[in-house]
Design a protein around this motif. Structure first.
Motif: not given
Length: 130
Positions: A92-117
């Motif tokens: 949320x803070x990434x998004x509020x700071x205007x870092x929408x790409x970082x926020x989206x990356x965090x959601x997608x990368x976290x979900x994929x990396x955690x499932x793979x791990x």
């Protein structure tokens, strides 16, 4: 749930939460805190650990499948170590700071990396049975 199981969850959560504090902080200090790499590292490593522990329980049974083991390690330690709340706030803070790409990356990368791990940890435990 028995009193013993509750105490084991409490104790495991203490150690898991304390470990999260130190690991997340160490990663953040090492690579910077512009992006929440500390939380990412904690959630991925915790996912690998819970997959490994679940695999041990399924493959080996015995103490690894018992209520005490599950209460302390899986529910307590892993539950206290990994964190959805920090992940959510940091995204949320990434998004509020205007870092929408970082926020989206965090959601997608976290979900994929955690499932793979989690899968990798489970497979690693299965490999011990061979």
């Amino acid at each position: 749930m028995s009193l013993q199981a509750c105490l084991l969850v409490l104790l495991g959560g203490f150690f898991g939460g304390t470990s999260r504090f130190f690991v997340s902080g160490a990663v953040g200090r090492r690579v910077g805190e512009t992006f929440p790499w500390g939380t990412f590292a904690v959630n991925v490593s915790g996912s690998a650990l819970i997959g490994f522990l679940a695999g041990l329980g399924q493959r080996h049974g015995g103490v690894f499948a018992g209520e005490a083991f599950r209460a302390f390690f899986i529910v307590g330690f892993c539950g206290g170590y990994t964190t959805v709340s920090s992940f959510s706030l940091q995204t949320l803070n990434l998004s509020l700071d205007g870092e929408q790409r970082g926020a989206a990356f965090n959601v997608v990368a976290s979900a994929l990396a955690c499932l793979a791990a989690t899968g990798a940890g489970f497979l690693a435990a299965a490999g011990l049975a061979r």
